[in-house]
Design a protein around this motif. Structure first.
Motif, PDB file in Angstrom:
ATOM      1  N   ARG A 199      12.629  42.877 -47.824  1.00  0.00           N
ATOM      2  CA  ARG A 199      12.772  41.930 -48.929  1.00  0.00           C
ATOM      3  C   ARG A 199      11.416  41.598 -49.542  1.00  0.00           C
ATOM      4  O   ARG A 199      11.281  41.541 -50.784  1.00  0.00           O
ATOM      5  N   ARG A 200      10.393  41.382 -48.672  1.00  0.00           N
ATOM      6  CA  ARG A 200       9.056  41.088 -49.173  1.00  0.00           C
ATOM      7  C   ARG A 200       8.487  42.281 -49.924  1.00  0.00           C
ATOM      8  O   ARG A 200       7.835  42.124 -50.969  1.00  0.00           O
ATOM      9  N   ALA A 201       8.755  43.501 -49.381  1.00  0.00           N
ATOM     10  CA  ALA A 201       8.250  44.695 -50.047  1.00  0.00           C
ATOM     11  C   ALA A 201       8.872  44.848 -51.423  1.00  0.00           C
ATOM     12  O   ALA A 201       8.178  45.167 -52.405  1.00  0.00           O
ATOM     13  N   LYS A 202      10.161  44.624 -51.505  1.00  0.00           N
ATOM     14  CA  LYS A 202      10.823  44.727 -52.803  1.00  0.00           C
ATOM     15  C   LYS A 202      10.301  43.674 -53.760  1.00  0.00           C
ATOM     16  O   LYS A 202      10.111  43.931 -54.959  1.00  0.00           O
ATOM     17  N   SER A 203      10.024  42.474 -53.241  1.00  0.00           N
ATOM     18  CA  SER A 203       9.502  41.402 -54.082  1.00  0.00           C
ATOM     19  C   SER A 203       8.105  41.743 -54.579  1.00  0.00           C
ATOM     20  O   SER A 203       7.763  41.516 -55.745  1.00  0.00           O
ATOM     21  N   PHE A 204       7.276  42.347 -53.677  1.00  0.00           N
ATOM     22  CA  PHE A 204       5.911  42.729 -54.065  1.00  0.00           C
ATOM     23  C   PHE A 204       5.955  43.809 -55.128  1.00  0.00           C
ATOM     24  O   PHE A 204       5.226  43.749 -56.130  1.00  0.00           O
ATOM     25  N   VAL A 205       6.810  44.800 -54.951  1.00  0.00           N
ATOM     26  CA  VAL A 205       6.923  45.882 -55.930  1.00  0.00           C
ATOM     27  C   VAL A 205       7.376  45.330 -57.266  1.00  0.00           C
ATOM     28  O   VAL A 205       6.881  45.729 -58.337  1.00  0.00           O
ATOM     29  N   THR A 206       8.279  44.395 -57.240  1.00  0.00           N
ATOM     30  CA  THR A 206       8.772  43.796 -58.486  1.00  0.00           C
ATOM     31  C   THR A 206       7.659  43.061 -59.211  1.00  0.00           C
ATOM     32  O   THR A 206       7.490  43.179 -60.438  1.00  0.00           O
ATOM     33  N   GLN A 207       6.850  42.296 -58.418  1.00  0.00           N
ATOM     34  CA  GLN A 207       5.744  41.562 -59.030  1.00  0.00           C
ATOM     35  C   GLN A 207       4.695  42.513 -59.612  1.00  0.00           C
ATOM     36  O   GLN A 207       4.158  42.286 -60.701  1.00  0.00           O
ATOM     37  N   ARG A 208       4.363  43.624 -58.905  1.00  0.00           N
ATOM     38  CA  ARG A 208       3.369  44.582 -59.385  1.00  0.00           C
ATOM     39  C   ARG A 208       3.837  45.238 -60.674  1.00  0.00           C
ATOM     40  O   ARG A 208       3.072  45.432 -61.613  1.00  0.00           O
ATOM     41  N   SER A 209       5.142  45.554 -60.704  1.00  0.00           N
ATOM     42  CA  SER A 209       5.649  46.205 -61.904  1.00  0.00           C
ATOM     43  C   SER A 209       5.570  45.278 -63.107  1.00  0.00           C
ATOM     44  O   SER A 209       5.281  45.697 -64.225  1.00  0.00           O
ATOM     45  N   ARG A 210       5.802  43.980 -62.855  1.00  0.00           N
ATOM     46  CA  ARG A 210       5.708  43.019 -63.946  1.00  0.00           C
ATOM     47  C   ARG A 210       4.276  42.841 -64.422  1.00  0.00           C
ATOM     48  O   ARG A 210       4.008  42.739 -65.620  1.00  0.00           O
ATOM     49  N   SER A 211       3.301  42.863 -63.439  1.00  0.00           N
ATOM     50  CA  SER A 211       1.889  42.704 -63.812  1.00  0.00           C
ATOM     51  C   SER A 211       1.391  43.911 -64.572  1.00  0.00           C
ATOM     52  O   SER A 211       0.590  43.802 -65.503  1.00  0.00           O
ATOM     53  N   VAL A 212       1.842  45.106 -64.210  1.00  0.00           N
ATOM     54  CA  VAL A 212       1.440  46.324 -64.913  1.00  0.00           C
ATOM     55  C   VAL A 212       1.955  46.290 -66.335  1.00  0.00           C
ATOM     56  O   VAL A 212       1.306  46.725 -67.292  1.00  0.00           O
ATOM     57  N   GLU A 213       3.153  45.735 -66.506  1.00  0.00           N
ATOM     58  CA  GLU A 213       3.751  45.683 -67.836  1.00  0.00           C
ATOM     59  C   GLU A 213       2.944  44.809 -68.793  1.00  0.00           C
ATOM     60  O   GLU A 213       2.873  45.065 -69.987  1.00  0.00           O
ATOM     61  N   VAL A 214       2.219  43.816 -68.297  1.00  0.00           N
ATOM     62  CA  VAL A 214       1.492  42.887 -69.171  1.00  0.00           C
ATOM     63  C   VAL A 214       0.024  43.272 -69.357  1.00  0.00           C
ATOM     64  O   VAL A 214      -0.714  42.615 -70.092  1.00  0.00           O
ATOM     65  N   LEU A 215      -0.506  44.363 -68.667  1.00  0.00           N
ATOM     66  CA  LEU A 215      -1.907  44.787 -68.840  1.00  0.00           C
ATOM     67  C   LEU A 215      -2.116  45.314 -70.250  1.00  0.00           C
ATOM     68  O   LEU A 215      -1.335  46.109 -70.763  1.00  0.00           O
ATOM     69  N   PRO A 216      -3.256  44.941 -70.912  1.00  0.00           N
ATOM     70  CA  PRO A 216      -3.526  45.438 -72.268  1.00  0.00           C
ATOM     71  C   PRO A 216      -3.970  46.877 -72.251  1.00  0.00           C
ATOM     72  O   PRO A 216      -4.614  47.327 -71.311  1.00  0.00           O
ATOM     73  N   LEU A 217      -3.683  47.592 -73.239  1.00  0.00           N
ATOM     74  CA  LEU A 217      -4.078  48.997 -73.371  1.00  0.00           C
ATOM     75  C   LEU A 217      -5.461  49.085 -73.978  1.00  0.00           C
ATOM     76  O   LEU A 217      -5.825  48.311 -74.854  1.00  0.00           O
TER      77      LEU A 217
END
Length: 676
Positions: A658-676
């Motif tokens: 559950r923690r791993a899935k939560s961490f992956v979800t958070q990382r994916s969200r942070s990657v989505e907001v990084l500027p190009l």
């Protein structure tokens, strides 16, 4: 010359010849002659003449005067007497002739209307078969007896039944071939029984034995004798030598078989009236076949009392009947004594239970509610809210004056499992986050109540059954792990192993936060420190009970392990969560064992409502430990420590995933907001 005239002349001669004056009225012969009414008038006249003659003598009148007076009176009286006598003689002769004519007329009418031997109004000939009166009918004795396969009769009427059937048999062979006669004639067939007033066709209950009263009553002798089953019965009843008992038994059984066959042909097997009339018809037909064999007929009638409804030949002597009655009375008395002893013992035992319960309540430090407080708590709304029902009692929702919501169990008065005492004794000394908490109790006016903490989410079975919401995999693992933790606490209690004995889905309650709590300690039993097992009465819920415990009543901590294994398999599969019977349990355990051994795919045991949202490794590890828990022998089951260890590992893996899935979800969200 008439008698009065003779007596009068004799009287006159006495007066004149002898000088006497006798009193004619006192003369005996004179009084007898005057006793008849029709000559009383003439008698009075002659008496007056005698008195007048006596007066003439007394007064000294002359002889010529006397003779003239008497002569005139004599002449008139004699004329009157002669006329009266002639008239009476004529009347008497006429009356005598009329009487003779009347006597001959009555005799002629009686002769013309009197029946021949056997009573023509009845039509049966009883001359050669006279009725033999029985002493059993004296003083109105009518002991009931079921004669001839159900004919409602009495011992008093047996001879009458014999006489009537023999007369019917003779009528059938010489008359129109009908077994029975018509109803009007049958009512008049009481002539043979005139010597015994208590016996008649009506008094003996033979009213329906006439032609046309039923289907069987219309049978002819020829149609009966041509029937194969009757022919077999007639053959069996042909001779009662050499063994009367055996042949009589065969004869009566064959008659019953033949009767039943006739009833089947008439579709009247369940009609008692048809059964009786068909039976009598066959008796008449047998007698008609032996009409000239008097000894054979007598043997046959001696056998007929054995023709009772069961079709068996039974002889019970009076001594045996008395012995059976004595045994029956003795048995009844013994049963009453045992019942009384049980009642007294039960009352004493219940009183001891009440005393023990009061003692336990006293030292348990539980709050003792009054009955008024309990009633007020349960009746907080318009009506009582029932949360559930069990074998021990009914659970209601209640609200205390403080506003705290509680669950109140009203224990049945008829409950004999000591659940009230066991729950107080068990829950008052154990405290664990995954055990339901007991707040207090009430014992008042013979009523017993237990007050628990309220688990608002219901029980585990309800959540597994819900279709609108699915109990997620993580929550299932957490519930199993926490229940195993509570069970480990009980099995390692300081005073000895506490065996719950009733672990099942409905006894696992869930709080608002879905935290499991093990409840219902009504069957709990404590094994002492030196005890590994005890032999006790078998109690629990069918489907969850340890087979070894069910077979030999040997209770161990492993009995709870088996029940927990069944619960684990139900949580994994979602199958048969309510009313688990033995067949459903065996199907579930066989499927689980096949999947654990690789004979069937893992999908066969998965709850389809999960739709594959689970950890396959953890699912398989829990399945393996559950299969071990449901081993038939307690020796093959793991301890609660091993069970908890495996479930705890599965829970930790689930939390890590559950923690791993939560961490992956958070990382994916942070990657989505990084500027190009």
């Amino acid at each position: 010359m008439g008698s009065f005239e003779q007596m009068y002349l004799a009287f006159v001669r006495k007066i004149y010849a002898k000088g006497e004056s006798p009193n004619l009225v006192k003369n005996g012969e004179w009084r007898r002659s005057c006793s008849s009414k029709h000559v009383r008038e003439e008698c009075n006249k002659w008496t007056k003449a005698a008195e007048a003659a006596a007066k003439c003598k007394i007064k000294g009148s002359s002889s010529s005067q006397q003779q003239g007076y008497v002569g005139n009176l004599k002449r008139k009286s004699l004329e009157t007497i002669v006329a009266k006598q002639n008239m009476l003689k004529s009347t008497f002769d006429s009356a005598k002739a009329l009487s003779i004519l009347l006597v001959f007329g009555v005799y002629f009418l009686q002769t013309a209307s009197s029946p021949p031997p056997g009573d023509a109004a009845c039509g049966l000939n009883f001359t050669s078969i006279p009725y033999e009166p029985s002493g059993e009918c004296i003083s109105g004795i009518h002991e009931k007896a079921s004669d001839w396969d159900g004919v409602p009769s009495s011992i008093c009427c047996r001879n009458a039944l014999n006489t009537l059937t023999r007369a019917l048999a003779r009528q059938a062979t010489t008359g129109d071939g009908n077994i029975f006669i018509d109803g009007e004639r049958w009512k008049n067939c009481n002539d043979p029984f005139h010597q015994q007033q208590s016996v008649s066709v009506q008094a003996c209950g033979f009213d329906d034995l006439f032609y046309g009263s039923s289907q069987c009553s219309s049978l002819k002798l020829s149609s009966i004798t041509q029937n194969s089953s009757f022919q077999a019965a007639f053959h069996q009843c042909a001779s009662f030598n050499p063994s009367f008992d055996n042949i009589c038994g065969n004869c009566t059984n064959a008659l019953i078989t033949a009767t039943n066959q006739f009833l089947d042909q008439l579709y009247a097997r369940d009609n008692n009236t048809e059964k009786v009339i068909c039976g009598v018809a066959l008796i008449v037909a047998v007698v008609a076949g032996e009409i000239d064999n008097e000894s054979q007929i007598k043997d046959f009638y001696r056998c007929l009392p054995a023709l009772i409804e069961s079709g068996r030949y039974i002889k019970i002597k009076s001594s045996l009947a008395r012995a059976l009655l004595a045994v029956l009375l003795a048995t009844t008395g013994l049963i009453l004594i045992i019942t009384l002893i049980k009642y007294v013992t039960k009352s004493k035992r219940q009183e001891k239970k009440r005393v023990r319960a009061r003692d336990i309540v006293a030292w348990s430090a539980l709050y003792s509610f009054s009955k008024a407080e309990i009633e007020n708590a349960m009746n907080y709304g318009n009506e009582k809210e029932c949360l559930g029902r069990g074998s021990a009692g009914v659970v209601y929702k209640g609200i205390l004056p403080s506003g705290q919501v509680v669950a109140i169990k009203h224990v049945h008065k008829s409950n004999t499992s000591d659940s009230f005492t066991r729950e107080i004794e068990g829950l008052s000394r154990v405290r664990h986050p995954n055990l339901v908490c007991l707040f207090g109790c009430c014992m008042e006016d013979g009523e017993q109540y237990l007050v628990y903490e309220y688990c608002s989410a219901g029980n585990l079975a309800q959540h597994l059954l819900k279709k609108e919401t699915v109990l997620q995999w993580e929550r299932r693992v957490k519930i199993l792990r926490d229940c195993a933790l509570a069970l480990r606490y009980l099995h390692h209690y300081v005073d000895g192993c506490i065996v719950h004995r009733d672990i099942k889905l409905t006894n696992i309650l869930l709080t608002e936060n879905m935290e499991p709590k093990l409840s219902d300690f009504g069957l709990a039993r404590v094994l002492g420190m030196e005890e590994s097992k005890v032999f006790t009465d078998v109690r629990g819920t069918l489907g969850y009970m340890d087979p070894e415990y069910m077979s030999n009543a040997k209770l161990t901590c492993a009995s709870d392990i088996y029940s927990f294994g069944i619960v684990a398999l139900q949580v994994l599969s979602g199958q048969k969560v309510i009313e688990l019977d033995l067949d459903a349990r065996d199907q579930l355990t066989r499927k689980a064992k096949d999947v654990s051994m690789g004979k069937r795919p893992l999908k066969d045991i998965e709850d389809p409502t999960l739709e594959g949202n689970l950890n396959a490794v953890d699912f398989e590890s829990i399945l393996q430990i559950a299969v071990l828990c449901v081993a038939k022998s307690s020796d093959g089951r793991p301890s609660i420590d091993i069970v908890f260890e495996e479930l705890d590992k599965a829970w930790k893996n689930t939390m890590a995933d559950r923690r791993a899935k939560s961490f992956v979800t958070q990382r994916s969200r942070s990657v989505e907001v990084l500027p190009l």
